[in-house]
Design a protein around this motif. Sequence first.
Motif, PDB file in Angstrom:
ATOM      1  N   ILE A  39       8.297  30.855  21.895  1.00  0.00           N
ATOM      2  CA  ILE A  39       7.980  30.083  23.100  1.00  0.00           C
ATOM      3  C   ILE A  39       6.512  30.246  23.460  1.00  0.00           C
ATOM      4  O   ILE A  39       5.815  29.270  23.758  1.00  0.00           O
ATOM      5  N   GLU A  40       6.030  31.494  23.436  1.00  0.00           N
ATOM      6  CA  GLU A  40       4.629  31.760  23.778  1.00  0.00           C
ATOM      7  C   GLU A  40       3.681  31.039  22.818  1.00  0.00           C
ATOM      8  O   GLU A  40       2.675  30.463  23.237  1.00  0.00           O
ATOM      9  N   SER A  41       4.010  31.072  21.529  1.00  0.00           N
ATOM     10  CA  SER A  41       3.172  30.425  20.525  1.00  0.00           C
ATOM     11  C   SER A  41       3.154  28.917  20.715  1.00  0.00           C
ATOM     12  O   SER A  41       2.098  28.272  20.637  1.00  0.00           O
ATOM     13  N   THR A  42       4.331  28.337  20.967  1.00  0.00           N
ATOM     14  CA  THR A  42       4.423  26.887  21.175  1.00  0.00           C
ATOM     15  C   THR A  42       3.681  26.476  22.437  1.00  0.00           C
ATOM     16  O   THR A  42       2.950  25.473  22.453  1.00  0.00           O
ATOM     17  N   TYR A  43       3.857  27.251  23.480  1.00  0.00           N
ATOM     18  CA  TYR A  43       3.167  26.997  24.745  1.00  0.00           C
ATOM     19  C   TYR A  43       1.651  27.018  24.557  1.00  0.00           C
ATOM     20  O   TYR A  43       0.938  26.106  24.992  1.00  0.00           O
ATOM     21  N   LEU A  46       0.397  23.937  22.408  1.00  0.00           N
ATOM     22  CA  LEU A  46       0.398  22.685  23.172  1.00  0.00           C
ATOM     23  C   LEU A  46      -0.671  22.704  24.267  1.00  0.00           C
ATOM     24  O   LEU A  46      -1.358  21.702  24.490  1.00  0.00           O
ATOM     25  N   ARG A  47      -0.788  23.833  24.952  1.00  0.00           N
ATOM     26  CA  ARG A  47      -1.798  23.941  26.019  1.00  0.00           C
ATOM     27  C   ARG A  47      -3.198  23.695  25.468  1.00  0.00           C
ATOM     28  O   ARG A  47      -3.971  22.910  26.028  1.00  0.00           O
ATOM     29  N   ASP A  48      -3.526  24.346  24.358  1.00  0.00           N
ATOM     30  CA  ASP A  48      -4.863  24.192  23.784  1.00  0.00           C
ATOM     31  C   ASP A  48      -5.093  22.763  23.298  1.00  0.00           C
ATOM     32  O   ASP A  48      -6.201  22.231  23.421  1.00  0.00           O
ATOM     33  N   ALA A  49      -4.058  22.135  22.735  1.00  0.00           N
ATOM     34  CA  ALA A  49      -4.193  20.755  22.264  1.00  0.00           C
ATOM     35  C   ALA A  49      -4.437  19.795  23.429  1.00  0.00           C
ATOM     36  O   ALA A  49      -5.237  18.857  23.325  1.00  0.00           O
ATOM     37  N   ILE A  50      -3.765  20.045  24.549  1.00  0.00           N
ATOM     38  CA  ILE A  50      -3.974  19.200  25.731  1.00  0.00           C
ATOM     39  C   ILE A  50      -5.370  19.404  26.286  1.00  0.00           C
ATOM     40  O   ILE A  50      -6.073  18.445  26.630  1.00  0.00           O
ATOM     41  N   LEU A  51      -5.818  20.646  26.353  1.00  0.00           N
ATOM     42  CA  LEU A  51      -7.145  20.932  26.897  1.00  0.00           C
ATOM     43  C   LEU A  51      -8.248  20.338  26.018  1.00  0.00           C
ATOM     44  O   LEU A  51      -9.279  19.882  26.523  1.00  0.00           O
ATOM     45  N   ARG A  52      -8.031  20.324  24.707  1.00  0.00           N
ATOM     46  CA  ARG A  52      -9.029  19.747  23.793  1.00  0.00           C
ATOM     47  C   ARG A  52      -8.991  18.227  23.780  1.00  0.00           C
ATOM     48  O   ARG A  52      -9.888  17.592  23.233  1.00  0.00           O
ATOM     49  N   SER A  75      15.171  23.864  22.300  1.00  0.00           N
ATOM     50  CA  SER A  75      15.161  24.765  23.455  1.00  0.00           C
ATOM     51  C   SER A  75      13.812  25.460  23.606  1.00  0.00           C
ATOM     52  O   SER A  75      13.311  25.630  24.729  1.00  0.00           O
ATOM     53  N   THR A  76      13.218  25.853  22.465  1.00  0.00           N
ATOM     54  CA  THR A  76      11.896  26.482  22.506  1.00  0.00           C
ATOM     55  C   THR A  76      10.850  25.509  23.032  1.00  0.00           C
ATOM     56  O   THR A  76      10.013  25.852  23.880  1.00  0.00           O
ATOM     57  N   LEU A  77      10.907  24.274  22.543  1.00  0.00           N
ATOM     58  CA  LEU A  77       9.941  23.260  22.972  1.00  0.00           C
ATOM     59  C   LEU A  77      10.083  22.959  24.455  1.00  0.00           C
ATOM     60  O   LEU A  77       9.087  22.873  25.185  1.00  0.00           O
ATOM     61  N   ARG A  78      11.301  22.841  24.926  1.00  0.00           N
ATOM     62  CA  ARG A  78      11.513  22.524  26.340  1.00  0.00           C
ATOM     63  C   ARG A  78      11.053  23.667  27.247  1.00  0.00           C
ATOM     64  O   ARG A  78      10.518  23.441  28.326  1.00  0.00           O
TER      65      ARG A  78
END
Length: 254
Positions: A39-43, A46-52, A75-78
Amino acid sequence: MTKQDQAVLPRLIESARLPEGALAEFNVGPKEKKAVTAIESTYATLRDAILRGSYPQSSRLHLETLKSSLGVSGSTLREALTRLIGDRLVVAEGQKGFRVAPMSLCDLDDLTSARIMLESAALVESINLGGDGWEDQLVTSFRRLTRAQERVEANPAEAFDAWEARNLEFHNALMAASPSKWLANFREILLRNSERYRRLSGTQGPLPAEVHEEHKTIFDAAMARDVDRAVSALSQHIRRSANVIRANGLLRKV
């Protein structure tokens, strides 16, 4: 910072303090730890991709595509998306799914005001409480930021990621002596959200030559323990992105 903001700061700082003592840690097994790590890795991805800007503002996030590209369960993605909603980087649309949070001048103005209030509070605490270690950390971060500034002036698009890392490092070093963990948590959320706007300002607007001078003014005032000058310079600096974006028509109002 206005007199009204200054009046709010002491109450804000006091309410943000955590009670003393270590927090209890939950006893989790290997399976649970693996799920948390995913979950932490996916988060973070995604966070870095959105910020970039890899996922543009207001764009739809297709769950099946993301599950396949990231190699994670639904479930991990959600869970990762739920955390991003908490960070105000993603919005849920009922039964329609998820979108990247939109950007607007109204949101930027609100974000800017909140950053000025919280970062000013943390900076005042750091200047009043920081010791030699805080000064050493601040000096190091400013030197690293200076080198990154030289590179971003030469090539804004390619060097922005490295500059942003050093910029965050410098701002965090300024506030590092503030003891409030809640204040630090809220500041991180605001800083991350403002990164999208800084990137827009720094890569699509004209590169302002005064940015590093503003950093130097904040640095000099902090090292001199001049609270009023440091807070004034920080407030002006935080407003820069909004001023550049508005002046160059880079965003709609709402």
